[in-house]
Motif scaffolding. Structure first.
Motif, short mmCIF file in Angstrom:
data_model
loop_
_atom_site.label_atom_id
_atom_site.label_comp_id
_atom_site.label_asym_id
_atom_site.label_seq_id
_atom_site.Cartn_x
_atom_site.Cartn_y
_atom_site.Cartn_z
N ASP A 161 0.80 -1.24 0.00
CA ASP A 161 0.00 0.00 0.00
C ASP A 161 0.83 1.28 0.00
OD1 ASP A 161 -2.44 -1.47 0.11
OD2 ASP A 161 -2.13 -1.73 2.26
N VAL A 162 1.77 1.40 0.95
CA VAL A 162 2.47 2.69 1.13
C VAL A 162 3.32 3.08 -0.08
CG1 VAL A 162 2.48 2.67 3.65
CG2 VAL A 162 4.31 1.51 2.42
N LEU A 163 3.58 2.11 -0.96
CA LEU A 163 4.42 2.43 -2.13
C LEU A 163 3.65 2.36 -3.45
CD1 LEU A 163 4.45 -0.63 -2.70
CD2 LEU A 163 6.77 -0.69 -1.82
N SER A 164 2.34 2.09 -3.37
CA SER A 164 1.58 1.88 -4.61
C SER A 164 1.57 3.15 -5.48
CB SER A 164 0.14 1.46 -4.30
OG SER A 164 0.14 0.26 -3.56
N GLU A 165 1.30 4.30 -4.84
CA GLU A 165 1.17 5.54 -5.64
C GLU A 165 2.50 5.90 -6.31
OE1 GLU A 165 -0.57 8.56 -3.15
OE2 GLU A 165 -2.55 7.83 -3.78
N CYS A 166 3.59 5.84 -5.53
CA CYS A 166 4.88 6.26 -6.11
C CYS A 166 5.34 5.29 -7.19
CB CYS A 166 5.92 6.44 -5.01
SG CYS A 166 5.59 7.95 -4.08
N THR A 167 5.04 4.00 -7.03
CA THR A 167 5.44 3.05 -8.06
C THR A 167 4.61 3.27 -9.33
OG1 THR A 167 6.05 1.51 -6.31
CG2 THR A 167 5.88 0.61 -8.53
N ALA A 168 3.33 3.54 -9.16
CA ALA A 168 2.50 3.86 -10.34
C ALA A 168 2.98 5.15 -10.99
CB ALA A 168 1.03 3.96 -9.93
N ASP A 169 3.43 6.10 -10.18
CA ASP A 169 3.97 7.36 -10.75
C ASP A 169 5.18 7.06 -11.64
OD1 ASP A 169 2.08 8.80 -9.33
OD2 ASP A 169 3.47 9.57 -7.82
N ILE A 170 6.03 6.13 -11.19
CA ILE A 170 7.22 5.80 -12.01
C ILE A 170 6.81 5.06 -13.28
CG2 ILE A 170 9.18 4.16 -12.04
CD1 ILE A 170 10.10 6.82 -11.01
N ALA A 171 5.79 4.21 -13.20
CA ALA A 171 5.30 3.54 -14.41
C ALA A 171 4.76 4.58 -15.40
CB ALA A 171 4.23 2.51 -14.05
N MET A 172 4.04 5.58 -14.88
CA MET A 172 3.54 6.66 -15.75
C MET A 172 4.72 7.44 -16.35
SD MET A 172 0.21 6.72 -15.94
CE MET A 172 0.03 8.25 -16.80
N THR A 173 5.73 7.69 -15.51
CA THR A 173 6.92 8.42 -15.98
C THR A 173 7.54 7.68 -17.16
OG1 THR A 173 7.35 9.17 -13.74
CG2 THR A 173 9.20 9.30 -15.26
N LEU A 174 7.72 6.36 -16.98
CA LEU A 174 8.34 5.56 -18.05
C LEU A 174 7.48 5.57 -19.31
CD1 LEU A 174 9.65 2.49 -16.02
CD2 LEU A 174 11.06 4.15 -17.28
N MET A 175 6.16 5.45 -19.09
CA MET A 175 5.26 5.41 -20.25
C MET A 175 5.34 6.73 -21.03
SD MET A 175 1.27 4.28 -20.33
CE MET A 175 0.56 5.69 -19.54
N PHE A 228 -3.60 -6.82 -11.73
CA PHE A 228 -4.46 -5.69 -11.35
C PHE A 228 -4.67 -5.67 -9.83
CE2 PHE A 228 -8.40 -3.01 -12.03
CZ PHE A 228 -7.73 -1.98 -12.67
N GLY A 229 -3.55 -5.61 -9.11
CA GLY A 229 -3.62 -5.48 -7.65
C GLY A 229 -3.51 -4.02 -7.27
N ARG A 230 -2.80 -3.77 -6.18
CA ARG A 230 -2.72 -2.40 -5.64
C ARG A 230 -2.06 -1.44 -6.63
NH1 ARG A 230 -1.37 -5.91 -0.70
NH2 ARG A 230 0.33 -6.48 -2.09
N ILE A 231 -0.89 -1.82 -7.18
CA ILE A 231 -0.17 -0.88 -8.06
C ILE A 231 -0.84 -0.82 -9.43
CG2 ILE A 231 2.08 -0.31 -9.07
CD1 ILE A 231 3.37 -1.79 -6.67
N GLY A 232 -1.30 -1.96 -9.93
CA GLY A 232 -2.01 -1.98 -11.21
C GLY A 232 -3.21 -1.03 -11.17
N GLN A 233 -3.94 -1.04 -10.06
CA GLN A 233 -5.11 -0.16 -9.95
C GLN A 233 -4.69 1.31 -9.80
OE1 GLN A 233 -8.11 -1.71 -7.13
NE2 GLN A 233 -7.35 -3.75 -7.64
N ALA A 234 -3.58 1.55 -9.09
CA ALA A 234 -3.09 2.94 -8.99
C ALA A 234 -2.68 3.47 -10.37
CB ALA A 234 -1.92 3.02 -8.01
N MET A 235 -2.18 2.56 -11.20
CA MET A 235 -1.80 2.92 -12.58
C MET A 235 -3.07 3.25 -13.39
SD MET A 235 0.76 3.20 -14.63
CE MET A 235 1.20 3.13 -16.35
#
Ligand SMILES: NC(=O)C1=CN([C@@H]2O[C@H](COP(=O)(O)OP(=O)(O)OC[C@H]3O[C@@H](n4cnc5c(N)ncnc54)[C@H](O)[C@@H]3O)[C@@H](O)[C@H]2O)C=CC1
Ligand SMILES: O=C(O)C(=O)CO
Length: 323
Positions: A100-114, A156-163
């Motif tokens: 949970d505590v890292l889901s948003e920041c990891t999704a942010d990095i996936a968006m950055t890469l995309m 499509f767990g925590r980070i997939g959904q944040a993405m």
């Protein structure tokens, strides 16, 4: 009563180390040197709790020791495929993680890469720094439009959904989902997402594919040459999950031969080693495993480990017990 002996295997944020030191007899790794198999085996023999990270490989052989003192492996990170949880369990060692505590920041990095891969940001920055930029022109570094495109999310767990939250609500993207189990319709509805039965159904329909499943042997080379071939020649692959989920040599071939449009990677199968075939690919953006690397998140991960340890040593079940 004596304080539990706790080993922190890497250097952590100072605020967390200070809090830990109040509650436990703490050994820190001031040099931040990654531990080897022998160090980890010695740690299991000598500490009540060992706090590993993704860089500490704990296969079954590490647990093969005459007597383990360790009762809990409180992992600093959500992914725990580097720990043989069955072997830990067989030695009576509990395992926890930090979801949970890292889901948003990891999704942010996936968006950055995309965004970087699609808009050729890495290529542009290299050109500018190397003094090769000749000025604005209509045909210069033409990329692909992200807004409104179709994004496939595998896992499509925590980070997939944040993405999905970012991509659908921020960028108006159409979301396709492939997950190991059925995703509840009310969760899909939040992102107007469609779940497809197989990876093969998802890949040919996507402009972008982002991986958010765990690593480990079950998902090793989930994306291989055959599946890369199913992607559109214009599509981009984004991996913030684990390096082993993608066959890097097959990916390098796809990038060099242009059978996909490009890729963005935050994780690598043998990190920090990067295959030379990837290093030379211009249509690839690479980051050094930065998913959770913000001050806020790295502290939150540490405090989450602290809570898990406090619960465990007070005789309660830690909230993030995974084995
Ligand atoms: N790049 C980075 O710094 C970071 C990477 N990660 C990686 O992200 C992973 C996901 O984290 P969370 O979202 O918190 O985990 P999660 O457990 O909430 O979600 C994972 C999802 O993947 C699904 N899944 C598993 N195998 C699958 C497969 N073969 N095909 C399709 N779906 C599959 C599961 O059913 C689950 O829904 C972690 O295990 C870790 O490896 C996590 C944090 C930071
Ligand atoms: O938490 C994880 O799984 C990582 O990769 C690092 O945050």
């Amino acid at each position: 009563m004596a304080k539990p002996r706790v080993l922190v295997t890497r250097a952590w944020p100072k605020a967390v180390e200070a809090k830990m030191a109040e509650a436990f007899e703490l050994t820190l790794n001031r040099d931040d040197r990654p531990l080897g198999l022998a160090d980890l085996r010695a740690a299991l023999a000598n500490y009540d709790a060992v706090l590993p990270t993704v860089t500490d490989k704990l296969p079954a052989q590490v647990f093969d020791l005459p007597e383990a003192r360790t009762k809990i492996l409180a992992n600093y990170g959500v992914g725990f495929a580097h720990i043989d949880t069955a072997a830990a369990k067989s030695r009576g060692i509990a395992v926890t993680n930090t979801p949970d505590v890292l889901s948003e920041c990891t999704a942010d990095i996936a968006m950055t890469l995309m965004l970087m891969a699609a808009r050729r940001a890495g290529e542009g920055e290299r050109e500018l720094r190397e003094g090769r930029w000749t000025g604005w022109r209509p045909t210069h570094l033409i990329g692909s439009k992200v807004s409104g495109a179709t994004l496939g999310i595998i896992g499509f767990g925590r980070i997939g959904q944040a993405m999905a939250q970012r991509a659908h609500h921020g960028f108006g993207m159409k979301i396709l989902v492939q997950n190991r189990s059925a995703v509840a319709s009310e969760i899909l509805a939040r992102y107007d997402a469609e779940q497809v039965p197989t990876v093969e159904d998802l890949l040919p329909r996507c402009d972008f594919v982002s991986l958010h499943c765990p690593g480990g042997s079950a998902n090793r080379h989930l994306i291989d040459a055959r599946r890369l071939d199913l992607m559109k020649p214009s599509a981009f692959l984004i991996n913030t999950a684990r390096g082993e989920v993608v066959d890097e040599y097959a990916l390098a071939q796809a990038l060099w031969f242009g059978t996909i449009g490009g890729a963005g990677l935050d994780v690598f199968e043998r990190e920090p080693a990067i295959p030379p075939e990837l290093l030379g690919a211009d249509n690839l953006v690479m980051l050094p495993h930065l998913g959770s690397a913000t001050r806020e998140t790295r502290e939150a991960m540490g405090f989450r480990v602290f809570e898990n340890l406090q619960d465990f040593f007070a005789g309660r079940d830690p909230r993030d017990k995974v084995a």
